[in-house]
Design a protein around this motif. Structure first.
Motif, PDB file in Angstrom:
ATOM      1  N   CYS A  48      24.768  22.038 125.230  1.00 33.23           N
ATOM      2  CA  CYS A  48      26.152  22.519 125.163  1.00 33.23           C
ATOM      3  C   CYS A  48      26.548  23.074 123.801  1.00 33.23           C
ATOM      4  N   ASP A  49      25.588  23.157 122.871  1.00 29.48           N
ATOM      5  CA  ASP A  49      25.833  23.732 121.535  1.00 29.48           C
ATOM      6  C   ASP A  49      26.816  22.938 120.689  1.00 29.48           C
ATOM      7  N   THR A  50      27.063  21.689 121.046  1.00 24.60           N
ATOM      8  CA  THR A  50      27.996  20.847 120.300  1.00 24.60           C
ATOM      9  C   THR A  50      27.246  20.048 119.229  1.00 24.60           C
ATOM     10  N   PRO A  51      27.775  19.949 117.997  1.00 23.16           N
ATOM     11  CA  PRO A  51      27.134  19.119 116.972  1.00 23.16           C
ATOM     12  C   PRO A  51      27.001  17.675 117.445  1.00 23.16           C
ATOM     13  N   LEU A  52      25.839  17.073 117.219  1.00 28.61           N
ATOM     14  CA  LEU A  52      25.625  15.683 117.600  1.00 28.61           C
ATOM     15  C   LEU A  52      26.372  14.757 116.648  1.00 28.61           C
ATOM     16  N   VAL A  53      26.765  13.606 117.159  1.00 29.23           N
ATOM     17  CA  VAL A  53      27.512  12.616 116.392  1.00 29.23           C
ATOM     18  C   VAL A  53      26.588  11.453 116.053  1.00 29.23           C
ATOM     19  N   SER A  54      26.676  10.954 114.814  1.00 26.03           N
ATOM     20  CA  SER A  54      25.849   9.811 114.420  1.00 26.03           C
ATOM     21  C   SER A  54      26.455   8.531 114.975  1.00 26.03           C
ATOM     22  N   ARG A  55      25.627   7.752 115.672  1.00 23.38           N
ATOM     23  CA  ARG A  55      26.084   6.523 116.304  1.00 23.38           C
ATOM     24  C   ARG A  55      24.964   5.479 116.294  1.00 23.38           C
ATOM     25  N   SER A  56      25.351   4.212 116.307  1.00 20.66           N
ATOM     26  CA  SER A  56      24.396   3.112 116.454  1.00 20.66           C
ATOM     27  C   SER A  56      24.547   2.524 117.849  1.00 20.66           C
ATOM     28  N   THR A  57      23.429   2.128 118.448  1.00 26.87           N
ATOM     29  CA  THR A  57      23.488   1.502 119.753  1.00 26.87           C
ATOM     30  C   THR A  57      23.953   0.060 119.605  1.00 26.87           C
ATOM     31  N   SER A  58      24.145  -0.609 120.732  1.00 22.29           N
ATOM     32  CA  SER A  58      24.578  -2.008 120.700  1.00 22.29           C
ATOM     33  C   SER A  58      23.536  -2.899 120.028  1.00 22.29           C
ATOM     34  N   LYS A  59      22.286  -2.416 119.973  1.00 26.86           N
ATOM     35  CA  LYS A  59      21.213  -3.183 119.325  1.00 26.86           C
ATOM     36  C   LYS A  59      21.013  -2.779 117.867  1.00 26.86           C
ATOM     37  N   GLY A  60      21.897  -1.907 117.375  1.00 29.21           N
ATOM     38  CA  GLY A  60      21.817  -1.519 115.969  1.00 29.21           C
ATOM     39  C   GLY A  60      20.871  -0.380 115.678  1.00 29.21           C
ATOM     40  N   VAL A  61      20.375   0.307 116.698  1.00 26.77           N
ATOM     41  CA  VAL A  61      19.468   1.431 116.488  1.00 26.77           C
ATOM     42  C   VAL A  61      20.292   2.672 116.160  1.00 26.77           C
ATOM     43  N   ARG A  62      19.994   3.298 115.029  1.00 30.73           N
ATOM     44  CA  ARG A  62      20.753   4.469 114.601  1.00 30.73           C
ATOM     45  C   ARG A  62      20.237   5.715 115.296  1.00 30.73           C
ATOM     46  N   GLY A  63      21.156   6.556 115.718  1.00 32.13           N
ATOM     47  CA  GLY A  63      20.740   7.757 116.411  1.00 32.13           C
ATOM     48  C   GLY A  63      21.789   8.846 116.350  1.00 32.13           C
ATOM     49  N   TYR A  64      21.439   9.994 116.919  1.00 26.01           N
ATOM     50  CA  TYR A  64      22.365  11.107 117.074  1.00 26.01           C
ATOM     51  C   TYR A  64      22.602  11.298 118.567  1.00 26.01           C
ATOM     52  N   GLN A  65      23.848  11.497 118.969  1.00 28.58           N
ATOM     53  CA  GLN A  65      24.124  11.675 120.380  1.00 28.58           C
ATOM     54  C   GLN A  65      25.207  12.721 120.606  1.00 28.58           C
ATOM     55  N   LYS A 109      24.469  14.204 127.248  1.00 27.94           N
ATOM     56  CA  LYS A 109      23.141  13.911 127.792  1.00 27.94           C
ATOM     57  C   LYS A 109      22.050  13.809 126.732  1.00 27.94           C
ATOM     58  N   ILE A 110      22.429  13.930 125.468  1.00 25.06           N
ATOM     59  CA  ILE A 110      21.434  13.918 124.393  1.00 25.06           C
ATOM     60  C   ILE A 110      21.602  12.684 123.521  1.00 25.06           C
ATOM     61  N   TRP A 111      20.485  12.007 123.260  1.00 23.40           N
ATOM     62  CA  TRP A 111      20.432  10.936 122.258  1.00 23.40           C
ATOM     63  C   TRP A 111      19.030  10.940 121.677  1.00 23.40           C
ATOM     64  N   ILE A 112      18.935  10.804 120.350  1.00 24.10           N
ATOM     65  CA  ILE A 112      17.638  10.755 119.689  1.00 24.10           C
ATOM     66  C   ILE A 112      17.728   9.833 118.485  1.00 24.10           C
ATOM     67  N   SER A 113      16.690   9.064 118.244  1.00 20.08           N
ATOM     68  CA  SER A 113      16.668   8.123 117.123  1.00 20.08           C
ATOM     69  C   SER A 113      16.759   8.875 115.798  1.00 20.08           C
ATOM     70  N   ALA A 114      17.624   8.400 114.907  1.00 15.86           N
ATOM     71  CA  ALA A 114      17.882   9.106 113.649  1.00 15.86           C
ATOM     72  C   ALA A 114      16.750   8.966 112.634  1.00 15.86           C
ATOM     73  N   THR A 115      16.181   7.777 112.506  1.00 16.98           N
ATOM     74  CA  THR A 115      15.207   7.536 111.434  1.00 16.98           C
ATOM     75  C   THR A 115      14.000   8.457 111.513  1.00 16.98           C
ATOM     76  N   PRO A 116      13.277   8.542 112.643  1.00 22.57           N
ATOM     77  CA  PRO A 116      12.120   9.442 112.683  1.00 22.57           C
ATOM     78  C   PRO A 116      12.503  10.913 112.623  1.00 22.57           C
TER      79      PRO A 116
END
Length: 305
Positions: free
Chosen positions: A127-144, A152-159
């Motif tokens: 959708c061409d929208t900038p991803l937002v930085s978020r942590s999951t309930s388990k503390g995993v940092r990612g972009y979604q 519909k997009i989520w990817i782990s931030a660290t790697p």
């Protein structure tokens, strides 16, 4: 470009510059409350700019003081200090003391992960929208993606941050890459200077708007709309000004200096500022398998500036 303190041959000592490096090292070691930033400012005011003509930054000063060549030394394949070809600018004891000074402070740092692509660089490919930085309930940092109707997009931030950073640093080894980087840096710094003036204008306008509300027939709704516009413009100007400050902290733009700065000195905001100079966009696609946590390099495309 020659190293500060030595002639172009990399061997011959320049006494005046050597004296300033010695004084800077002693200030850090002996003066109560001395900071690397403060001594870097002192160097600019007292010794003048770096060889490249820029003000001394903490990164540039630290890198020069930790180079064994300032003591006429070099490191062998085992990392041991051995005699080098350069004329010493300071005594070996002073060099080893300042080297320990920096090492002790590095050991005291607590490594933290922040989102290096959280300034609109990582984008949802759907959708061409900038991803937002978020942590999951388990503390995993990612972009979604949090866009309405997508998400519909989520990817782990660290790697992802690590991979993009490696690619960006490797990019700087290409011909003309550093020249482009310097040009863009200067353009953004000029934009930051303009933002400083714009902030003063917006602050004045905001005060005038408040006076207008009480002195004229300006309605509260009209006031709120005008104020919202001023606040948005002010936020953008603040971001431009802050980015300029981080760009001022970049080292000399050589591949070796940038990598050393990235690995040993730069903070997260400084790293983010450099990435913004090199990377225009990272488009992230959906995972091949829903719910998969495997890092897949095929999921994203990096667009460089």
């Amino acid at each position: 470009m020659r190293a500060y303190g030595h002639e172009n041959d990399g061997i011959t000592k320049i006494p005046r510059e050597a004296d300033h490096l010695v004084a800077a090292a002693r200030k850090l070691l002996e003066e109560e409350g001395a900071t690397l930033g403060g001594v870097a400012t002192w160097m600019t005011e007292t010794a003048g700019p770096t060889v490249s003509g820029r003000p001394w930054s903490p990164t540039t000063l630290r890198r020069r003081l930790r180079n064994p060549a300032v003591a006429g030394l070099r490191r062998d394949a085992e990392g041991e200090l051995v005699p080098g070809v350069a004329e010493p600018l300071m005594e070996r004891e002073l060099f080893e003391a300042i080297d320990r000074y920096f090492s002790e402070r590095e050991r005291g740092q607590v490594p933290q992960h922040t989102y290096l692509l959280s300034s609109g660089v990582a984008t949802c490919d759907l959708c061409d929208t900038p991803l937002v930085s978020r942590s999951t309930s388990k503390g995993v940092r990612g972009y979604q993606c949090e866009a309405e109707g997508c998400g519909k997009i989520w990817i782990s931030a660290t790697p992802l941050d690590a991979y993009v950073s490696d690619r960006a640093l490797a990019r700087l080894s290409r011909p003309n890459a550093l020249g482009k980087l310097a040009k863009l840096r200067d353009e953004l710094k000029s934009k930051a200077e303009t933002a400083e003036l714009e902030l003063a204008r917006l602050d004045k306008k905001k005060g005038e708007l408040a006076e207008e509300l009480g002195a004229t027939g300006l309605t509260v709704q009209e006031y709120k709309q005008a104020k919202a516009g001023l606040d948005a413009a002010r936020k953008k100007a603040q971001e431009d000004r802050q980015r300029g400050k981080y760009l001022d902290q970049l080292p000399d733009l050589t591949e070796e200096a940038l990598r050393d700065w990235w690995e040993n000195t730069a903070g997260n905001e400084q790293r983010r500022a450099l990435l913004q100079l090199v990377v225009r966009e990272v488009r992230v696609e959906p995972a091949a398998k829903r719910g998969s946590n495997k890092f897949d390099e095929q999921r994203f495309n990096i667009a460089f500036r």
